[in-house]
Structure formats: structure tokens, C-alpha cells
Design a protein around this motif. Structure first.
Motif, PDB file in Angstrom:
ATOM      1  N   LEU A 146       0.826  -1.206   0.000  1.00  0.00           N
ATOM      2  CA  LEU A 146       0.000   0.000   0.000  1.00  0.00           C
ATOM      3  C   LEU A 146       0.861   1.258   0.000  1.00  0.00           C
ATOM      4  O   LEU A 146       0.542   2.243  -0.677  1.00  0.00           O
ATOM      5  CB  LEU A 146      -0.941   0.012   1.209  1.00  0.00           C
ATOM      6  N   MET A 147       1.947   1.246   0.748  1.00  0.00           N
ATOM      7  CA  MET A 147       2.837   2.404   0.775  1.00  0.00           C
ATOM      8  C   MET A 147       3.480   2.625  -0.586  1.00  0.00           C
ATOM      9  O   MET A 147       3.595   3.769  -1.061  1.00  0.00           O
ATOM     10  CB  MET A 147       3.926   2.231   1.841  1.00  0.00           C
ATOM     11  N   ARG A 148       3.882   1.539  -1.232  1.00  0.00           N
ATOM     12  CA  ARG A 148       4.465   1.657  -2.564  1.00  0.00           C
ATOM     13  C   ARG A 148       3.453   2.243  -3.536  1.00  0.00           C
ATOM     14  O   ARG A 148       3.795   3.091  -4.373  1.00  0.00           O
ATOM     15  CB  ARG A 148       4.941   0.290  -3.043  1.00  0.00           C
ATOM     16  N   MET A 149       2.197   1.825  -3.462  1.00  0.00           N
ATOM     17  CA  MET A 149       1.157   2.365  -4.329  1.00  0.00           C
ATOM     18  C   MET A 149       0.923   3.848  -4.055  1.00  0.00           C
ATOM     19  O   MET A 149       0.720   4.643  -4.983  1.00  0.00           O
ATOM     20  CB  MET A 149      -0.141   1.574  -4.143  1.00  0.00           C
ATOM     21  N   PHE A 150       0.940   4.224  -2.778  1.00  0.00           N
ATOM     22  CA  PHE A 150       0.766   5.631  -2.428  1.00  0.00           C
ATOM     23  C   PHE A 150       1.904   6.466  -3.012  1.00  0.00           C
ATOM     24  O   PHE A 150       1.664   7.553  -3.564  1.00  0.00           O
ATOM     25  CB  PHE A 150       0.732   5.781  -0.903  1.00  0.00           C
ATOM     26  N   GLU A 151       3.120   5.975  -2.917  1.00  0.00           N
ATOM     27  CA  GLU A 151       4.270   6.714  -3.440  1.00  0.00           C
ATOM     28  C   GLU A 151       4.202   6.841  -4.964  1.00  0.00           C
ATOM     29  O   GLU A 151       4.572   7.878  -5.531  1.00  0.00           O
ATOM     30  CB  GLU A 151       5.559   6.032  -2.998  1.00  0.00           C
TER      31      GLU A 151
END
Length: 422
Positions: free
Chosen positions: A53-58
Motif C-alpha cells: 500500500l505504501m508503494r502504491m501511495f508513493e
């Protein structure tokens, strides 16, 4: 050339549930907008689903713009439970017992991250070898638990580890935050009840001179409010069943396990916290039991979901917020996955499993029936279901259970009803 063709076939075989990319992008868009509106400068994605999820947000923020700093906070229900608890004389263990009552002494101690001392505690309690693993029908009212709380060895272990791990966690979070704890901790996770957030709130916000004033949690979905309150607020951004059901709830809630399975991290669950030789707090990871299965079955699917997600992000106008698919279109595409999956998607879902690292410590499989039931068996199943009027008996994916045990007509009728509820 042959190896390239084989590689392409391999990737296509794992191009499953592609519509997850649209659902996740809508969540990330909504999250990004909420963080900007609230003036959030740094956000903490909770392990383990928070890693992808963090990678997608970035990826999204790089496309549309923004300066929100992201952190990956390694936590679990188990690792945050003990440091969040009150002194033993005051503690009721409600966070654990409200969900798990039929557990063993081993499972209770493991939920506190104290499993290494199980045998010596069992001996002090006078339990025969092996009895520490036997489940009590109602552990909170059992003689074992009552005696355990009066055992000096356990009392000393509980208090010392509770204080030590609390200090270690605060040191870990402080270093992750750049040296100073935020007044308001903003976290992101896949969701459902927000139990980890409740633990963090008790750990960080409830004592005199608490280092953090409030916690806000943003989740894909919420189905219960837990211990939410004015300084411990929670938001289900894709769907929510708290107070009232949000639009699309019946579709997104149909197979929550799909989010948990596909959003996999590359490490095991967190079991505790400690201060390292340099005086820094760090998270202690447990055994990565499902690592082999994830590498073989889940990560190939996740890579394809990321490919679809990247394509959708690349189609967004640079610097323009909220330009993704309309919400109704996202609901329709998600409904395809949970109410009309391909045979390959159903077979794949039945091949994976989830390891519970808290409470009962079991491996949960999603396997399908190996033999199609006959007409009589299907009728008995449907009659039993109608008598109970409880969709909860249908397991992780009600539509799929109905399709297998009740037949095509029953599953189709169920899907129509669910869609009409949105």
C-alpha cells in the motif's frame, strides 16, 4: 525465444483479479485527498499489508504531486498487545478475549509475545508436559488463567517485559519519525476493526505525559469501531459498515480475505520490540512461515496487480487530483471479481493460505470442495442456511461457498441480492 514465451505464459497465468488495481487506486486517491485536507506531513503504513500500500501511495503521489513523507511501521496485534496493557492487577485482557476465548496457555502467552517462557511457566503451574498446548473452553474463566495471574514468576515477567517493550517501541517509533514523536500519529492499514490502532492508542496516548496526543487511522475498510473515540478516530475509505453501510459495502466486503492475501509483504509477522546494541529501538520479526507459498503463488499475482495499477496511474493527468475512475465504475469492476470470478481465480484462491499469528495461531486455508455435491446435498445445505439465516457460516467468501455447495442458481441469486443492496 522459448524461455521468453514460457515467461509470458507464466505471467498471464497469474494475471488474476486485475480489477483490484482500480479498487486500490480509488482507495489511494481518497487517502491522498484526506491527508492533504488534514494537512498531514507524515503518514505511517502498518505492516504487513501496508508494504505494498505504501508503494502504491508513493507511485500515485509521484504522478499527481505532494510532499507527504511515508514510513513503514512494523507492527502486529501480537507485538503491540503487551506494551499496550495496564499493570497486571488492573488488566482484563479484553482486547484479546473479546475475540479469542477458547485458547490454550501457550496461545495466551504467545499472543503476549512470551511464548519462550511457556514451558517454565507451565511447570510452575504444575501442568503435565504438553498440557500447555491444550485449549480451555473458556480460558478467561479457567483455573489455569486464575492461577497464572497469581504466579510470581508470571507477574515479574509480565511487568518487566511490558515496560521494556513499551520503551523499545517508543524508541523505535521516535527514530522512524526523525527523532521526535508526532503529536498526532496518522496510520494506514487494510483494516476491518483497527485493533492495532487501539493497542497503539493505549500504548502512546493514555498515560500521564503521553508522548502522542491522538491517533487517526485510515483503512481500506472498517466493519467495527473497536475502541474508537475522539482522539482515536478511524475511517474506512473504500467501504465502511460502522454506524451505517457505505455505498458499495456489500461488494467490497464480500471477500475481505482477498485484500489480505494479495497485499503481501516480504517478511514475517512482528513479534516484539527490543533495544539493540547501539541503543536503538527495533522491531523483532518472527518466522516467515508462509514465505515459500507467497513466493510461488501470491507475489506473481501482486506483480501483475502492480502492473495494472501503474498503467492506471500513468493514465492520470500529471498534477491533477481525483481523476481516476468514477466510484460506481470501481464498484462494478470489483463486483466482477467477487461475484463472477474465472475458474482460474477460484482455483488460485483455494491454493493459498493465511497464517494467524495471534489468538489461535492457526493456518487458514481457502480450499474448495474436491467433489461437487449432489442435488440432495445442495438442498440440505440451502435448507440449513435458510434456517440459520446467518451469512457468517459461509466463510471467507460467501458467494464461492454458495457456488460450491448450493449451486449456480443459489450463487447467482445471492449476487443479485448483494448488488441490489448497494
Amino acid at each position: 525465444m522459448k524461455s521468453e514465451i514460457d515467461h509470458t505464459v507464466y505471467l498471464n497465468a497469474y494475471d488474476l483479479f486485475p480489477e483490484l488495481a482500480s479498487s486500490l487506486l480509488h482507495f489511494i486517491e481518497t487517502l491522498h485527498r484526506a491527508l492533504i485536507e488534514k494537512g498531514v506531513k507524515q503518514v505511517f503504513f502498518l505492516s504487513r499489508e501496508g508494504q505494498p500500500l505504501m508503494r502504491m501511495f508513493e507511485m500515485y503521489q509521484a504522478r499527481v504531486g505532494g510532499q507527504i513523507t511515508t514510513h513503514y511501521l512494523e507492527v502486529s496485534r501480537r507485538s503491540t498487545l503487551l506494551p499496550s496493557l495496564a499493570p497486571l492487577t488492573e488488566e482484563k485482557f479484553e482486547t484479546l478475549f473479546r475475540q479469542y476465548r477458547r485458547i490454550s496457555l501457550l496461545e495466551f502467552l504467545s499472543s503476549l509475545g512470551l511464548q519462550a517462557q511457556t514451558r517454565s511457566i507451565a511447570q510452575a503451574l504444575g501442568l503435565p508436559e504438553g498440557n500447555e498446548a491444550l485449549r480451555e473452553e473458556d480460558f478467561p474463566t479457567s483455573l489455569t488463567f486464575t492461577t497464572l495471574k497469581t504466579l510470581p514468576q508470571f507477574q515479574q515477567l509480565y511487568e518487566s517485559q511490558r515496560a521494556t517493550r513499551r520503551r523499545a517501541f517508543i524508541a523505535y517509533l521516535s527514530e522512524l519519525s526523525g527523532g521526535t514523536l508526532p503529536d498526532r500519529l496518522v496510520i494506514v492499514d487494510v483494516g476491518w476493526k483497527g485493533t492495532i490502532q487501539d493497542n497503539l492508542y493505549a500504548l502512546l496516548c493514555c498515560d500521564d505525559g503521553a508522548p502522542v496526543k491522538s491517533i487517526t487511522g485510515y483503512y481500506l475498510g472498517l466493519v467495527a469501531h473497536g475502541a474508537a473515540g475522539p482522539c482515536n478516530d478511524k475511517h474506512g475509505l473504500l467501504f465502511s459498515g460502522v454506524d451505517s453501510r457505505s455505498p458499495g459495502f456489500s461488494v467490497f466486503n464480500e471477500n475481505r480475505a482477498l485484500f489480505e492475501v494479495v497485499l503481501a509483504a516480504d517478511h514475517g509477522s512482528i513479534v516484539s520490540y527490543e533495544i539493540d546494541e547501539l541503543g536503538r529501538g527495533r522491531a523483532v520479526r518472527g518466522q516467515f512461515e508462509e514465505g515459500e507459498m507467497l513466493a510461488a503463488e501470491v507475489f506473481p499475482v501482486l506483480r501483475n496487480v502492480f502492473a495494472h495499477y501503474q498503467r492506471l496511474v500513468n493514465e492520470l493527468p500529471v498534477g491533477q487530483l481525483g481523476a481516476g475512475k468514477p466510484f460506481k465504475a470501481v464498484v462494478r469492476s470489483h463486483a466482477r471479481m467477487v461475484f463472477k470470478p474465472t475458474s482460474r481465480e477460484r482455483a488460485w484462491f483455494s491454493s493459498v493460505f493465511h497464517v494467524e499469528n495471534y489468538g489461535v495461531f492457526e493456518r487458514s486455508g481457502f480450499s474448495t470442495l474436491t467433489k461437487r455435491p449432489g442435488i440432495a446435498a445442495r438442498l440440505r445445505f440451502m435448507l440449513s442456511l435458510l434456517c440459520r439465516r446467518d451469512v457468517g457460516v459461509l466463510g471467507f467468501w460467501p458467494w464461492n461457498t454458495l457456488r460450491e455447495r448450493g449451486g449456480f442458481v443459489a450463487a447467482t441469486a445471492y449476487a443479485i441480492i448483494r448488488r441490489l443492496q448497494n
